[in-house]
Design an enzyme around this catalytic site. Structure first.
Site, short mmCIF file in Angstrom:
data_model
loop_
_atom_site.label_atom_id
_atom_site.label_comp_id
_atom_site.label_asym_id
_atom_site.label_seq_id
_atom_site.Cartn_x
_atom_site.Cartn_y
_atom_site.Cartn_z
CG HIS A 19 39.42 26.44 43.41
ND1 HIS A 19 40.22 25.33 43.99
CD2 HIS A 19 40.22 27.17 42.78
CE1 HIS A 19 41.44 25.51 43.91
NE2 HIS A 19 41.57 26.56 43.17
C1 FAD Z 1 42.52 35.41 43.53
C2 FAD Z 1 42.39 33.97 42.82
C3 FAD Z 1 43.34 33.14 42.62
C4 FAD Z 1 43.21 31.99 42.05
N1 FAD Z 1 44.07 30.98 41.88
C5 FAD Z 1 44.21 29.91 41.03
C6 FAD Z 1 45.26 29.25 40.62
O1 FAD Z 1 46.29 29.40 41.11
N2 FAD Z 1 44.95 28.09 39.93
C7 FAD Z 1 43.56 27.74 39.38
O2 FAD Z 1 43.72 26.91 38.77
N3 FAD Z 1 42.58 28.55 39.83
C8 FAD Z 1 42.97 29.65 40.61
N4 FAD Z 1 41.65 30.56 40.68
C9 FAD Z 1 40.33 30.01 40.18
C10 FAD Z 1 40.16 30.33 38.68
O3 FAD Z 1 41.05 31.44 38.31
C11 FAD Z 1 38.91 30.62 38.52
O4 FAD Z 1 38.11 29.47 39.06
C12 FAD Z 1 38.62 30.69 36.79
O5 FAD Z 1 39.61 31.50 36.39
C13 FAD Z 1 36.96 31.10 36.57
O6 FAD Z 1 37.00 31.25 35.23
P1 FAD Z 1 35.55 31.79 34.53
O7 FAD Z 1 35.69 31.83 33.11
O8 FAD Z 1 34.39 30.83 35.14
O9 FAD Z 1 35.29 33.18 35.19
P2 FAD Z 1 36.24 34.63 35.18
O10 FAD Z 1 37.61 34.20 34.83
O11 FAD Z 1 36.20 35.15 36.48
O12 FAD Z 1 35.54 35.37 34.10
C14 FAD Z 1 34.20 36.10 34.16
C15 FAD Z 1 34.37 37.20 33.26
O13 FAD Z 1 33.42 37.93 33.10
C16 FAD Z 1 33.34 39.38 33.33
N5 FAD Z 1 31.71 39.63 33.70
C17 FAD Z 1 31.34 39.49 34.89
N6 FAD Z 1 30.03 39.80 34.67
C18 FAD Z 1 29.82 40.70 33.60
C19 FAD Z 1 29.00 41.49 32.94
N7 FAD Z 1 27.75 41.68 33.54
N8 FAD Z 1 29.13 42.03 31.78
C20 FAD Z 1 30.46 41.87 31.32
N9 FAD Z 1 31.35 41.03 31.61
C21 FAD Z 1 31.21 40.49 32.82
C22 FAD Z 1 34.28 39.58 34.58
O14 FAD Z 1 34.77 40.80 34.48
C23 FAD Z 1 35.27 38.50 34.10
O15 FAD Z 1 36.54 38.99 33.05
C24 FAD Z 1 41.85 31.61 41.11
C25 FAD Z 1 40.94 32.63 41.31
C26 FAD Z 1 41.23 33.81 42.11
C27 FAD Z 1 40.13 34.77 42.06
#
Ligand code: FAD
Length: 533
Positions: free
Chosen positions: A472
């Site tokens: 998280h």
């Molecule tokens: C294995 C795992 C299990 C989890 N289980 C749960 C769960 O069961 N329930 C729950 O609520 N939460 C869970 N979480 C947490 C939750 O999924 C994340 O906190 C949330 O999805 C993050 O969202 P975000 O938009 O911040 O980032 P992300 O969803 O990680 O999105 C970031 C995106 O930006 C892209 N990116 C990064 N850098 C660049 C760049 N330089 N150029 C272009 N693209 C780029 C990445 O490839 C990615 O697609 C889990 C996380 C993981 C990793």
């Protein structure tokens, strides 16, 4: 140079929400740049394949945290992060909870006008298509399918029976009063047994909009500035560097590790740290990469008699293969479920005002803090115990000015003693649940920490030796009004024009549950703020 009104960096959890909501205005052109490949790979959509992606670098950034001698005996901790359309929502556990109303009220108290629980609740309802129907806390007709647990693993239900036997609360809905108790989790799994990532819910249904461009395998390496205004980004695709222009805004949705990294690479951050890397300072903002938040955790692992869970034995592997075939043909069986079926929120001391631990029960002898699967050869079950309201704070920095180098992730896990104490108390509470009559026919000896670890000191050390976290990560571009805040309550990067951050990194403190739907809420609210301003 190609130009768009909005350039979104990252088609992850929040990025897909923005792509949909901003391109709903046919007059606005939107480009989303995603570093990872498309999400066409079948196993990404199969809930039972959870965990597989820890072992591939194609769909996971596969970072490792900086080794800390006081945690896991200095072994690096694996940090999973999705790298495909949907981002981490395409590889996560699909567990759906959203913490406590007080979490959001606290954000508002910190000066973040518009982020109190009552103000964000409409966005939580808007994102849902909840199988339970509409209520004060749930919505219908939204992009994300949220469904009840089907209990494919009967032992997951035993947790609830055991909790009742030892006098702990069991609840119907973790997202409603009293915001305490154990239950079957809801998941973002469709009625047909498919993962519902934000790419599924928000992006794919609108891919054909003429004003929306989505580029995969496009790795953004810098934000381009004219003075204090972000005017576009540069990205690498197939070894070629290209720049595109943003007429209105650049929006970072690259997640809690990569959004601050990109700001720093582009000259926005702590001047001393940037200069140490030879990066020219565009705008000093000392809070970038600080305030790294996580829910520290420990797995209580219990050996057991066979209980139809997951094992890496010959019989277990044959069973899994059969389940895989059954799922491909009928979409039925265990592969349509998340491994994490039950758990919830408890107080280790009834006098506490709100829960301080979250449990996630797993019908497998495995500690997701490691890639070592050897324990899975033995029958067993495990409980992830996460410390809520964490007080430890970590940092994220640059290893070098090379965009391809992973960031330096230093969680400083359990650096605040209260977090360790919460986990010690949590282990004692889960031991009580596992000792209940309901588990009698399964229970064998405790595999970890081990029944001989009883004192605060012994348990504390055992927790440090195998500490992990809930995946998280958040807080590295925190929203606020103090000197260390990176964005304001409109999610605009402070002191700069044309630049926002909309993802998990803006949380000033952690929402105390699974944070995935919190990030979707941030995406929904962020889109409204962008369209309104
Ligand atoms: C294995 C795992 C299990 C989890 N289980 C749960 C769960 O069961 N329930 C729950 O609520 N939460 C869970 N979480 C947490 C939750 O999924 C994340 O906190 C949330 O999805 C993050 O969202 P975000 O938009 O911040 O980032 P992300 O969803 O990680 O999105 C970031 C995106 O930006 C892209 N990116 C990064 N850098 C660049 C760049 N330089 N150029 C272009 N693209 C780029 C990445 O490839 C990615 O697609 C889990 C996380 C993981 C990793």
């Amino acid at each position: 140079m190609t130009s768009f009104d909005y350039v979104i960096v990252g088609a992850g959890t929040a990025g897909c929400v923005l792509a949909n909501r901003l391109s709903a205005d046919p007059k606005a052109s939107v480009c989303v740049l995603e570093a990872g490949p498309s999400d066409r790979f079948e196993l990404l959509h199969n809930p039972g394949a959870l965990g597989l992606f820890m072992f591939t670098k194609k769909y996971d950034w596969s970072y490792n945290a900086k080794p800390d001698p006081s945690i896991r005996k200095g072994q690096p901790i694996f940090c999973a992060r999705g790298k495909t359309l949907g981002g981490s929502s395409s590889i996560n556990g699909m567990v759906y909870s959203r913490g406590h109303p007080a979490d959001y009220d606290h954000w508002a108290e910190l000066g973040n006008t518009g982020w109190s629980f009552e103000e964000v609740l409409p966005y939580f309802r808007k994102l849902e298509s909840n199988s339970r129907g509409a209520s004060r806390y749930h919505g219908v007709g939204g992009p994300m399918e949220v469904t009840d647990c089907e209990f494919q693993y009967p032992i997951s239900k035993v947790l609830l029976e055991a909790a009742e036997q030892v006098g702990l609360p069991v609840t119907e809905d973790m997202c409603a009063e009293p915001f305490e108790g154990l239950a079957g989790y809801q998941h973002t799994i469709t009625k047909n047994g498919r993962r519902c990532s934000t790419a599924d819910g928000y992006l794919h249904p609108v891919m054909s909009r003429p004003n929306l461009t989505v580029k995969t395998n496009a790795f953004v390496v810098s934000i381009d500035f004219e003075g204090k205004r972000a005017v576009g980004v540069s990205y690498e695709e197939g070894g070629k560097r290209t720049s595109i222009k943003a007429n209105r805004e650049v929006i970072l949705s690259s997640g809690a590790y990569n959004s601050p990294k990109l700001l720093m690479l582009s000259g926005v951050g702590d001047p001393d740290e940037l200069e140490a890397q030879g990066i020219k300072v565009v705008h000093p903002l000392p809070g970038v990469g600080k305030n790294l938040l996580e829910h520290p955790a420990i797995f209580l692992m219990q050996k057991s008699h066979a209980h139809a869970g997951v094992q890496l034995t010959v019989a277990g592997l044959l069973e899994m293969a059969g389940q895989g075939i059954e799922y491909q043909v009928t979409h039925l069986g265990k592969m349509r479920a998340s491994l994490v079926e039950s758990g919830g929120f408890l107080k280790t001391d009834p006098k506490l005002a709100r829960p301080n631990i979250q449990l996630m029960f797993e019908p497998v002898l495995f500690d997701f803090g490691t890639q070592d699967v050897s324990s899975m050869r033995t029958h067993g079950f495990s409980c992830h115990i996460g410390a809520l309201n964490p007080k430890s704070r970590g940092t994220l920095g640059l290893a070098s000015p090379n965009p391809s180098d992973p960031p330096v992730i230093d969680f400083k896990l359990l650096s605040h003693h209260d977090d360790l104490k919460t986990l010690v108390d949590g282990v004692r509470l889960v031991r009580k649940i596992f000792a209940a009559p309901a588990f009698a026919k399964y229970r064998k000896e405790e595999f970890y920490p081990g029944a001989d670890k009883e004192s605060d000191e012994a348990l504390g050390q055992a927790i440090r030796d195998r500490a992990s976290f809930a995946e998280h990560a958040a807080g590295t571009c925190k929203m606020g009004t103090d000197d260390m805040a990176v964005v304001d309550a409109q999610l605009r990067v402070r002191g700069l024009d044309g630049l926002r951050v909309v993802d998990s990194s803006i949380m000033p403190t952690l929402a105390n549950g699974n944070i995935y739907c919190v990030v979707i809420m941030i995406g929904e609210k962020g889109a409204d703020l962008i369209r309104g301003g």
